[in-house]
Design a protein around this motif. Sequence first.
Motif, short mmCIF file in Angstrom:
data_model
loop_
_atom_site.label_atom_id
_atom_site.label_comp_id
_atom_site.label_asym_id
_atom_site.label_seq_id
_atom_site.Cartn_x
_atom_site.Cartn_y
_atom_site.Cartn_z
N ASP A 67 -3.14 21.34 -23.34
CA ASP A 67 -2.13 22.90 -22.88
C ASP A 67 -1.05 21.96 -23.79
OD1 ASP A 67 0.76 24.27 -22.79
OD2 ASP A 67 0.60 24.34 -20.31
N LEU A 68 -1.17 22.80 -25.17
CA LEU A 68 -0.79 22.25 -25.68
C LEU A 68 1.40 23.21 -26.48
CD1 LEU A 68 -2.56 20.83 -29.15
CD2 LEU A 68 -1.56 19.70 -26.89
N LYS A 69 0.52 24.49 -25.60
CA LYS A 69 1.98 25.34 -25.52
C LYS A 69 3.57 25.06 -24.51
CE LYS A 69 3.06 29.95 -25.86
NZ LYS A 69 2.45 31.46 -25.24
N PHE A 70 2.98 24.42 -23.74
CA PHE A 70 4.20 24.15 -22.63
C PHE A 70 3.91 22.96 -22.16
CE2 PHE A 70 2.42 28.79 -22.09
CZ PHE A 70 3.46 29.24 -21.28
N GLY A 71 3.27 21.89 -22.73
CA GLY A 71 3.20 20.76 -22.31
C GLY A 71 4.42 19.60 -23.43
N PRO A 118 -6.40 29.17 -28.76
CA PRO A 118 -4.93 29.87 -29.23
C PRO A 118 -3.78 29.95 -28.29
CG PRO A 118 -7.33 30.71 -29.63
CD PRO A 118 -7.60 29.92 -28.27
N GLU A 119 -4.39 30.24 -27.28
CA GLU A 119 -3.47 31.09 -26.34
C GLU A 119 -2.71 29.71 -25.76
OE1 GLU A 119 -6.74 31.16 -25.07
OE2 GLU A 119 -7.10 32.90 -24.28
N LEU A 120 -2.90 28.19 -25.83
CA LEU A 120 -2.02 27.29 -25.60
C LEU A 120 -1.49 26.29 -27.04
CD1 LEU A 120 -4.07 26.27 -22.26
CD2 LEU A 120 -1.75 27.74 -22.90
N LYS A 121 -1.99 26.94 -27.92
CA LYS A 121 -1.46 26.30 -29.19
C LYS A 121 -0.69 26.03 -29.71
CE LYS A 121 -1.13 28.16 -32.89
NZ LYS A 121 -1.26 29.10 -34.41
N ILE A 122 -0.18 24.30 -30.13
CA ILE A 122 1.12 24.13 -30.42
C ILE A 122 2.07 25.23 -30.78
CG2 ILE A 122 0.58 22.78 -32.61
CD1 ILE A 122 1.83 20.68 -30.51
#
Lengths: 307, 307, 307
Positions: free
Chosen positions: B160-164, B188-192
């Motif tokens: 999870d690079l989006k919220f992490g 794609p849902e969790l990209k940076i």
Amino acid sequence: MLKGKHLIEPSDFTVNELEEIFTLADDIIQDPNKYLDACKGKLLATLFYEPSTRTRFSFEAAMLRLGGQVFGFSEASSSSVSKGESISDTIRVVGCYADIAVMRHPKEGAPKLASKYSDIPVINAGDGGHQHPTQTLTDLLTIRSYKKSFSNNVIGLCGDLKFGRTVHSLVKALSRYENIKFVFIAPPELKIPSYITEELTNHEFYQTSNLEEAIPELDILYMTRIQKERFFNEEEYLRLKGYYKLDHDKLNNAKDDMIILHPLPRVDEISPEIDNDKRAVYFNQAKYGMYVRMALILKLLGGDIIC
Amino acid sequence: MLKGKHLIEPSDFTVNELEEIFTLADDIIQDPNKYLDACKGKLLATLFYEPSTRTRFSFEAAMLRLGGQVFGFSEASSSSVSKGESISDTIRVVGCYADIAVMRHPKEGAPKLASKYSDIPVINAGDGGHQHPTQTLTDLLTIRSYKKSFSNNVIGLCGDLKFGRTVHSLVKALSRYENIKFVFIAPPELKIPSYITEELTNHEFYQTSNLEEAIPELDILYMTRIQKERFFNEEEYLRLKGYYKLDHDKLNNAKDDMIILHPLPRVDEISPEIDNDKRAVYFNQAKYGMYVRMALILKLLGGDIIC
Amino acid sequence: MLKGKHLIEPSDFTVNELEEIFTLADDIIQDPNKYLDACKGKLLATLFYEPSTRTRFSFEAAMLRLGGQVFGFSEASSSSVSKGESISDTIRVVGCYADIAVMRHPKEGAPKLASKYSDIPVINAGDGGHQHPTQTLTDLLTIRSYKKSFSNNVIGLCGDLKFGRTVHSLVKALSRYENIKFVFIAPPELKIPSYITEELTNHEFYQTSNLEEAIPELDILYMTRIQKERFFNEEEYLRLKGYYKLDHDKLNNAKDDMIILHPLPRVDEISPEIDNDKRAVYFNQAKYGMYVRMALILKLLGGDIIC
């Protein structure tokens, strides 16, 4: 050699290993100041997934009186459990921070599982209704201190013998010594399970529901709580509660040097009127609980100071 | 000079100040006994308005292993917050009792606010989804210990690079060193987020959703949890969970000296089957977390013992 | 001789005994390092049946700064109470583990009851709305430190004088010294009970609802919270809240060496704009609270280090 071992159930230790612990406990009692820095720089983690003030206090006091330090949690809600971490991961992380860990857990077998993954000694401080080995060590040290020997004693165990794990564990532990007679005192609803008595092949024992008749021959009387929720109707509970309540009257027929033990907390089964009777040693027993844990921790950490 | 400083976010310290901390941590790792009394007489207050066992334990163990002492609370319910006291008043009172404070708070900016009113150093131990600087210090010390240098590494960040927040913070911290290549591995849902990559003007990087393809060139693989609640439907979550799960198969194509990091707790994203692989250093990472906090506390208190 | 005594209410100690404690506190403030090991090997149990961060922290910090150790619980839910144990049994068990105990309890009289059964000194850290003697010791030490003497002062007490136990206790304690004038500043709804003023037979005092008129003659101003729930209607509460709020304007008419005390936490009754005024000593007061508890603990344990 106890260093690095886990204590999950009393039978994890041989009779000789137990003797090592009791001998060290004796020395600590004699001269506690000698041990003020025995665990300096060592850390105990107290992992209480289920609250237990008394047990936690006795472990923490034990470690602190050895000059060690303590951190931990006292209920699961303030732990990482909520994030879904496994016991095996938790103990490996705790092992990065601490030198020894104590675990109480509502699930049977949790401390055992933890010990399999742990680099540091794990002590079971109670897993559900299953085991509570340091209570047994406490009971043994108390008996040994007052009676000098485990052998040649008649011990009465009274109260809830069906569900009481401390009783089961103590009977099993004592059965490793010779010449002990067991008297199981309980109402029919709460009598000792047969799988316990069946193992007593080398010991004399009998069962009764009558505390007053049994008391005169006892050297040791181990009382336990009778819990309301074990009964079908309240009337029966109230009748039995009084029937087993230890008071001056019942004590009149007991030996002068009989000792009364109780794992505590007590509710109604021992009248406060006998608290000052010299045979009532249940509060001292709590103190022995601290000393035996000091010896246990020191042994598992590989320390040892007896001159 | 780090004495008296606060640590609210990793960029509060210069690269040189970080190096001071890591050098001290190295020395502590070499000879921890030298530091047994380094903080004798000093008190750490742990103010956890939100529970976090792991982080709290690592701070408490750090202070205790320096010979200091600890007091605090592990959840807001047992604090004065209920009486309506402001953060600024709380920290001023705590500053009367303690020499240094650690604060975790559900609200972004709370530790920053506290630091403005505080006479003693304040360390942010996590404020909402915002910052968690000592996790970043932990990650950096782990990398530095295994790889000897931050530079000249290819680091893959997976999950999870989006919220992490730990990922965002680590990328930012590493971008202060030269010649590091970043590989962002996420669905794609969790990209940076682009505001992170836009700052990587002096570094090579690329994005992919394929862990297996990316793994062969990595020197460091930083895994994070993929949380169910981030997905619109469960099916998608279950598919991706398996897709990113690190196991023997995927590790087959990795370098021999690649290291695997994880901020922990893990749930499913790393198979326990690789726990004993020498590349799996996530439990050691927890230990580096304690050592880096020892060095941090000692520096902020103005102590320093390197011969 | 204070060794072994309990502290349940301020009048448990004579004026001379209090002076012993304050003299020791002075010495600790002068040279705290002298006391780093004063309580080495001693254990304090903190039994907080009701949460109180500030009070618990000050006791724990006090014991730790004396080189002693601490264990306990910070709310009843994680204690044995749920198993139905009596206070008298709990304190006897705690006395097996600890050398001294601090108890906060929602029920009036609980610490008193505990002290009757206790082998170790028991300190009341607040029992319901009843007594909170170490707050009084804190207030006294603060006054003594700034004013050198209790006598020859005009002290204004402002806010909720009806329910505020710290005010009642402080008035009673100060009435043992000579030549103190009391000014009771409160709205009619919250004025000081007559059973308090009736005992002031040897002291000058008067009552007013007007803080601004009273302030010029004060040497000491003791502020307390006005709690919303004490009022019949919100309008009245809001009006009075502003009326008693201490700010720059009101301070303009005060003496240059007047000191402002507050037991904390404050909510609205003191404007933060005066926090940096040298007369605002309420945060220092918290520090005196720690020092006076250090002296108290040391005295009750029989220790004493004044050269």
